[in-house]
Every structure is written in C-alpha cells, then in structure tokens.
Write an enzyme that holds these catalytic residues in place. Structure first.
Site, PDB file in Angstrom:
ATOM      1  N   LYS A  55       0.851  -1.206   0.000  1.00 29.79           N
ATOM      2  CA  LYS A  55       0.000   0.000   0.000  1.00 29.79           C
ATOM      3  C   LYS A  55       0.880   1.247   0.000  1.00 29.79           C
ATOM      4  O   LYS A  55       2.091   1.167   0.265  1.00 29.79           O
ATOM      5  CB  LYS A  55      -0.905  -0.027   1.237  1.00 29.79           C
ATOM      6  CG  LYS A  55      -0.147   0.065   2.558  1.00 29.79           C
ATOM      7  CD  LYS A  55      -1.056  -0.204   3.749  1.00 29.79           C
ATOM      8  CE  LYS A  55      -0.259  -0.156   5.052  1.00 29.79           C
ATOM      9  NZ  LYS A  55      -1.042  -0.632   6.207  1.00 29.79           N
ATOM     10  N   ARG A 148     -10.195  -0.633  15.650  1.00 30.46           N
ATOM     11  CA  ARG A 148     -10.372   0.161  14.432  1.00 30.46           C
ATOM     12  C   ARG A 148     -11.364  -0.543  13.526  1.00 30.46           C
ATOM     13  O   ARG A 148     -12.547  -0.232  13.538  1.00 30.46           O
ATOM     14  CB  ARG A 148      -8.990   0.314  13.784  1.00 30.46           C
ATOM     15  CG  ARG A 148      -8.724   1.585  13.078  1.00 30.46           C
ATOM     16  CD  ARG A 148      -7.269   1.690  12.671  1.00 30.46           C
ATOM     17  NE  ARG A 148      -6.755   0.507  11.992  1.00 30.46           N
ATOM     18  CZ  ARG A 148      -5.539   0.407  11.474  1.00 30.46           C
ATOM     19  NH1 ARG A 148      -4.709   1.416  11.554  1.00 30.46           N
ATOM     20  NH2 ARG A 148      -5.149  -0.688  10.870  1.00 30.46           N
ATOM     21  N   TYR A 268      16.510  30.191   8.225  1.00 30.92           N
ATOM     22  CA  TYR A 268      15.326  30.890   8.762  1.00 30.92           C
ATOM     23  C   TYR A 268      15.408  31.037  10.277  1.00 30.92           C
ATOM     24  O   TYR A 268      15.800  30.087  10.973  1.00 30.92           O
ATOM     25  CB  TYR A 268      14.052  30.107   8.435  1.00 30.92           C
ATOM     26  CG  TYR A 268      13.580  30.247   7.014  1.00 30.92           C
ATOM     27  CD1 TYR A 268      13.120  31.480   6.548  1.00 30.92           C
ATOM     28  CD2 TYR A 268      13.575  29.159   6.164  1.00 30.92           C
ATOM     29  CE1 TYR A 268      12.666  31.600   5.240  1.00 30.92           C
ATOM     30  CE2 TYR A 268      13.129  29.279   4.859  1.00 30.92           C
ATOM     31  CZ  TYR A 268      12.675  30.505   4.400  1.00 30.92           C
ATOM     32  OH  TYR A 268      12.227  30.626   3.121  1.00 30.92           O
TER      33      TYR A 268
HETATM   34  C1  LIG Z   1      -0.189  -1.594   6.872  1.00 38.41           C
HETATM   35  C2  LIG Z   1      -0.711  -2.878   7.383  1.00 38.41           C
HETATM   36  C3  LIG Z   1       0.148  -3.965   7.603  1.00 38.41           C
HETATM   37  C4  LIG Z   1       1.647  -3.869   7.479  1.00 38.41           C
HETATM   38  O1  LIG Z   1       2.183  -3.312   8.671  1.00 38.41           O
HETATM   39  P1  LIG Z   1       3.747  -3.146   8.906  1.00 38.41           P
HETATM   40  O2  LIG Z   1       3.843  -2.640  10.293  1.00 38.41           O
HETATM   41  O3  LIG Z   1       4.231  -2.150   7.905  1.00 38.41           O
HETATM   42  O4  LIG Z   1       4.354  -4.469   8.708  1.00 38.41           O
HETATM   43  C5  LIG Z   1      -0.424  -5.172   7.951  1.00 38.41           C
HETATM   44  N1  LIG Z   1      -1.760  -5.288   8.100  1.00 38.41           N
HETATM   45  C6  LIG Z   1      -2.614  -4.250   7.933  1.00 38.41           C
HETATM   46  C7  LIG Z   1      -4.068  -4.459   8.131  1.00 38.41           C
HETATM   47  C8  LIG Z   1      -2.118  -3.011   7.571  1.00 38.41           C
HETATM   48  O5  LIG Z   1      -2.955  -1.994   7.422  1.00 38.41           O
END
Ligand SMILES: *Cc1c(COP(=O)(O)O)cnc(C)c1O
Length: 371
Positions: A55, A148, A268
């Site tokens: 993702k 969640r 800055y």
């Molecule tokens: C993003 C995500 C993961 C991966 O998590 P990491 O900590 O990057 O390994 C796994 N499961 C779900 C449901 C996620 O949203």
C-alpha cells in the site's frame, strides 16, 4: 509588462529533465535489498504464507516495481485502496491482491470483483452488499484490540452464518502493540482469536509481530509484512534491524559551499550561529522532498567525509550542513540523507517519528531510481 510565449516553442518535459539531469534529489531503490528482506520475512513468519503489503506506493518505494521484483517470493499482495489494486493489475501483476480496507459501496464491490481482489469484510453493511453479489474471496476481519476495523470476536458465528456462498479465506486481525517490548497486549489479542477461531486459517502478523516471533499458534499461516520489506524496523527502538537491508537511500546534491564567518547565522529564524569561521554545504533536499523539518539539533547526513551535522532550520528545498575545515567537498557531490550508511531509524527518531512516515512522505518531485 507583456509576457508572451512563442507558440512554436516546445518546452523540455519534466520527464526529459528527470532522465537527463545527472545530479538531483533521488530515492535510490534497491530491489535486491527488498528481495532479501522479503526472504527474511518469509523465514521468520509462522506458517510461511506471505501477503506483502505494498500500500501507499509500497511505502514510497514504487508499488509496481516492488511487486514485480518480489512477486515470485510472496503468495499475495495487500493494498489499502482500490486504485492501488488497479495499478498492480494494470501492470500485469497476477498474484492474489487483497483489499485491506474492503469496499464502501456496491460500485467499489463490483470494481473489486473486476480486479479479482480478495476482500476484507469488517462491517455488517459489507456483508449485506456481498450477499447480493457473485461469490467473492473474503477474509473476515476480527477486532481483537486494535479498536479500528473488524467484528467483535463474539459476533463471529453470526457473521459466518450470514455469509452466503462466498469463499472464506480465513480470519484476519491486526496487532496494536507488537512493536513494544511488553508482549501482553499481543498475547491477549492472540488468545481472543484462539477462543473463537481455533479451526480457521489466521492472517495475523504485521512486521512487528513477525520480528518479535510471538505468533506461534499453528493456524496462523499468513503474515502481512510491510515496513520490514523495505528495510525499516517496525520496533519502537530507534535502531535498524541487522537482518534487514535498506530499501531506499535518499540522496541529494551539494549545490553550494559557503564560507561563514564567526558570529554569522544560517537559515530561517537565525537559529544557528557560527562560533568560529567555518564552511557549510547547502544540500538540495528539504521538507518539500520529505526530509523532516522536525529534526532535533545534532542530526547528521552522510557525506564523503563521514557524518556531518545539519545546522539551521530545514527549509522547503534545502538543508545546510556544517563541514570540517579539512573536508573535501565539491558542488554536485551526493549527500545521503538516510538509507545505506545512515539508518532511517536514526532520522525518524531525531524527528520524533517512525520510519513509516519518512518512507511514505518522500514527495513526487524526488526521482525514484531503481537498481
Ligand atoms: C499496513 C498494514 C500492515 C503492514 O504493517 P507493517 O507494520 O508495515 O508491517 C499489515 N496489516 C494491515 C491491516 C495493515 O494496514
């Protein structure tokens, strides 16, 4: 003032510039290292089925090139949004792709079917929509403490009863606290799952769960590693994990070397002042590239002469680096902001954040270079 654009002129394109300029702010993506990390994740995962989380454009590393590179090493991919799944399918990725957040309405459900996606089902509304549709491949999401997404464990049997002729791939849950030294929240989550789901395939581990190797129940046969594939530590400690290799090395060129006299300020707000005559290198990376403005004093970049301190505030397009008197440095030299030689965990800690936000925060104008 008259501003006219000659209509016959063809401007050079951004693509031409990106492909021909030699020294520019670049995220060097090391696909071999990402493959290495994927193998590490597989070895450390219980049950050995890997759903690689790509993702957010593979955490900023480029979803398509990453998915192509690791396709043979994993069993499935996971994305957060439909558009991300579409990008993979259009690039010719044929492996199963799982939509972690599921679908919101009938249109999204149809699109997911067209894209041949695995669905994560976590609301009664989704169940109702599904039961009017053609059979789909579904994971049921159980909320064991993340709070969640997901059904409460007690609701599982009712959910299963109401799931018409769809293919149930298994149950999924997400760990809230596997990155922390105290393992009791994770163990509690696993216990809740085991109580309701002892004879289902379980899809549990994120990177932290894999790294901490707490997921020993025999039916946990799927894991969903994300950040560790890219070489980032999922743990709260600001240390790189020795078994992993950097997926991304962010580099930027020196664009000026300046003499600063004692007492003069840089940047800055004039927050930094030279206590003696010195030289600074101006480097073409700033917060608009994704370098965090929040870094604390003493944060370093890696130069050809070793680690050197960033002084003054991080600007939108530039940072300023204090050199030592005998440093040999030239305009155009590549400076490493994080990655090989300078763990991203250190920069994340210096900015009071985590490697995830740095990786996903590298902006569009930063060129991705694959090697
Ligand atoms: C993003 C995500 C993961 C991966 O998590 P990491 O900590 O990057 O390994 C796994 N499961 C779900 C449901 C996620 O949203």
């Amino acid at each position: 003032m008259r501003v006219s654009t000659p209509s016959s002129k063809t401007w050079p394109s951004a693509t031409t510039i990106i492909e021909t300029v030699i020294r520019q702010t670049t995220a060097n993506i090391n696909l071999d290292n990402i493959c290495h990390n994927t193998r590490v994740a597989r070895q450390a995962s219980s049950g050995g089925h890997l759903m690689a989380v790509v993702k957010a454009d593979a955490y900023g590393h480029g979803a398509v090139p990453v998915a192509k590179a690791i396709s043979e090493l994993v069993d499935a991919f996971a994305v957060g949004r439909l558009s991300e799944a579409a990008e993979l399918r259009r690039a010719g990725i044929t492996r199963p792709v799982c939509l972690l957040e599921g679908f919101l309405d009938e249109y999204e459900m149809q699109m997911a079917a067209e894209l041949n996606l695995q669905l994560v089902v976590h609301t009664p509304e989704q169940l109702a929509l599904l039961n009017q549709a053609a059979p789909a491949q579904v994971w049921i999401k159980i909320d064991t403490g993340m709070g969640r997404l997901g059904f409460h464990p007690e609701a599982l049997s009712a959910v299963l009863e109401s799931l018409d002729n769809h293919k149930l791939l298994g149950l999924m849950t997400h760990l809230s606290s596997a990155d922390e030294p105290d393992s009791s929240p994770t163990l509690d989550q696993l216990k809740q799952l085991e109580q309701v789901a002892s004879n289902f395939t379980l899809n549990v581990g994120n990177s932290a769960g894999i790294v901490n190797q707490q997921l020993t129940a025999p039916n946990i046969t799927w894991s969903r590693p994300g950040v560790m594939l890219y070489g980032g530590s999922p743990l709260a400690a600001p240390e790189a994990l020795p078994a992993l290799k950097a997926g991304m090395t962010l580099v930027a060129p020196v664009i000026a070397v300046r003499e600063i006299s004692s007492g003069s300020s840089v940047g800055y707000g004039r927050t930094w002042r030279a206590t003696e005559d010195c030289r600074i290198a101006v480097v073409a990376a700033g917060y608009a590239d994704g370098y965090p403005r929040e870094i604390r004093a003493g944060t370093c970049v890696l130069t050809g002469n070793g680690l050197r301190e960033v002084v003054g505030r991080v600007s939108m397009d530039m940072i300023t680096v204090l050199l030592r008197s005998d440093d040999e440095i030239s305009i155009g030299d590549a400076i490493t902001l994080w990655g090989e030689g300078l763990a991203i965990e250190h920069i994340a800690a210096a900015a009071d954040t985590i490697p995830y936000t740095l990786m996903t925060g590298v902006t569009r104008r930063v060129v991705r270079h694959y090697g």
